[in-house]
Design an enzyme around this catalytic site. Structure first.
Site, PDB file in Angstrom:
ATOM      1  N   GLU A  14      50.969  60.612  67.825  1.00  0.00           N
ATOM      2  CA  GLU A  14      50.712  58.974  68.353  1.00  0.00           C
ATOM      3  C   GLU A  14      48.702  58.918  67.958  1.00  0.00           C
ATOM      4  OE1 GLU A  14      52.114  56.917  69.577  1.00  0.00           O
ATOM      5  OE2 GLU A  14      53.717  57.804  69.626  1.00  0.00           O
ATOM      6  N   TYR A  62      47.675  52.647  74.948  1.00  0.00           N
ATOM      7  CA  TYR A  62      49.243  52.636  75.076  1.00  0.00           C
ATOM      8  C   TYR A  62      49.667  54.602  74.542  1.00  0.00           C
ATOM      9  CZ  TYR A  62      52.441  53.804  70.897  1.00  0.00           C
ATOM     10  OH  TYR A  62      53.767  54.222  69.952  1.00  0.00           O
ATOM     11  N   ASP A  78      52.798  48.284  71.052  1.00  0.00           N
ATOM     12  CA  ASP A  78      52.122  48.632  70.203  1.00  0.00           C
ATOM     13  C   ASP A  78      51.357  47.232  69.402  1.00  0.00           C
ATOM     14  OD1 ASP A  78      54.172  48.319  68.828  1.00  0.00           O
ATOM     15  OD2 ASP A  78      54.158  50.822  67.920  1.00  0.00           O
TER      16      ASP A  78
END
Length: 288
Positions: free
Chosen positions: A35, A118, A136
């Protein structure tokens, strides 16, 4: 489930790309690293760097023992190298505060350096299977078009999480799949430039399509061109340090490598200010 969830989940189960972080055994640390790397970076560039990173540092504790400079060096050409520093600091926090285990709850994840709304929810959902809305840029576009009839989403807002929560399935497993499916749809079908509606599993209930694809404007923030920018100058200096012996170089050598002296000096000063480089005794080096 919501009208969007059933067809979108079925589509995802049949067509989802085979990406390493979607392996059920990939683990929370691998997902956290992925991520960080995927922020504003294409998947194709991330995959080889992710594999190399996890081979070198398979746990947060392993990265925590390394120097910040080693993290910056390993980051290579992924861009936005401050993410490497943030990831290193997060690894130190995980090692010192969480016994080397990536935390599960969103508040603990948010307390880690470099982790925002997120990323925290993505780790909680995709690593641990908890139920949270994950939003996102791709998800925001899918929701803006299918629910609101907008050609492009507006600027990011706290309302984005609430909008996703409204259509999220109640049970954890389908909720996790739906989160992934919405992102996947925005990445490969409902793209910013050219929506492939003929391949979309929710085209029949898409408000934007049913309204005739109106142009409702685009308020997305535009990024300045890279070529000739301070970002490019910073990248050139960092690349020079990564390639140099012991990851350090005489400042006068660095000074000779960029044609615009003022821009070069700004780049060096900003790298030092961001903790991406250190200067002493006439030398510039990656952080130790």
């Amino acid at each position: 489930m919501s009208d969007l969830a059933t067809p979108l989940i079925a589509w995802y189960r049949e067509t989802a790309r085979d990406l390493p972080w979607r392996d059920p055994d990939f683990g929370a640390w691998g997902i956290l690293v992925s991520e960080f790397m995927l922020q504003q970076t294409p998947v194709a560039r991330v995959i080889p760097r992710l594999e190399a990173w996890l081979e070198r540092w398979p746990t947060p504790a392993a990265l925590a023992k390394a120097s910040p400079g080693a993290a910056v060096e390993q980051w290579a050409n992924l861009g936005y190298p401050r993410r490497a520093l943030w990831l290193h600091r997060a690894a130190v926090q995980i090692a010192e505060q969480h016994g080397g285990v990536v935390p599960r709850d969103v508040d603990s994840l948010l307390a880690l350096t470099g982790v925002g709304d997120y990323t925290a929810r993505a780790v909680a959902v995709f690593a641990y299977g908890d139920r949270h809305p994950v939003v996102d840029t791709n998800t925001r576009r899918v929701l803006a078009r299918s629910l609101d009839g907008q050609s492009q989403p507006g600027p990011p807002s706290p309302n984005d999480l609430a909008a996703m929560a409204e259509v999220l399935p109640r049970d954890e497993e389908p909720a996790a799949v739906f989160n992934a499916a919405a992102m996947e749809l925005g990445a490969v079908v409902c793209t910013a430039r050219a929506a492939k509606c003929e391949s979309c599993p929710i085209a029949h209930i898409c408000a934007w399509r049913n309204a005739g694809y109106p142009d409702t404007g685009d308020r997305r923030r535009r990024q300045a061109a890279y070529a000739g920018s301070d970002r490019q100058a910073r990248g050139a200096v960092l690349q020079h340090l990564r390639a140099a012996s012991s990851h350090e170089s005489a400042i006068e050598t660095v000074a000779a490598m960029w044609p615009d002296a003022l821009q070069r000096d700004r780049a060096i000063d900003s790298l030092i200010a961001d903790g991406l480089a250190e200067a002493s005794d006439g030398m510039l080096r990656l952080p130790r």
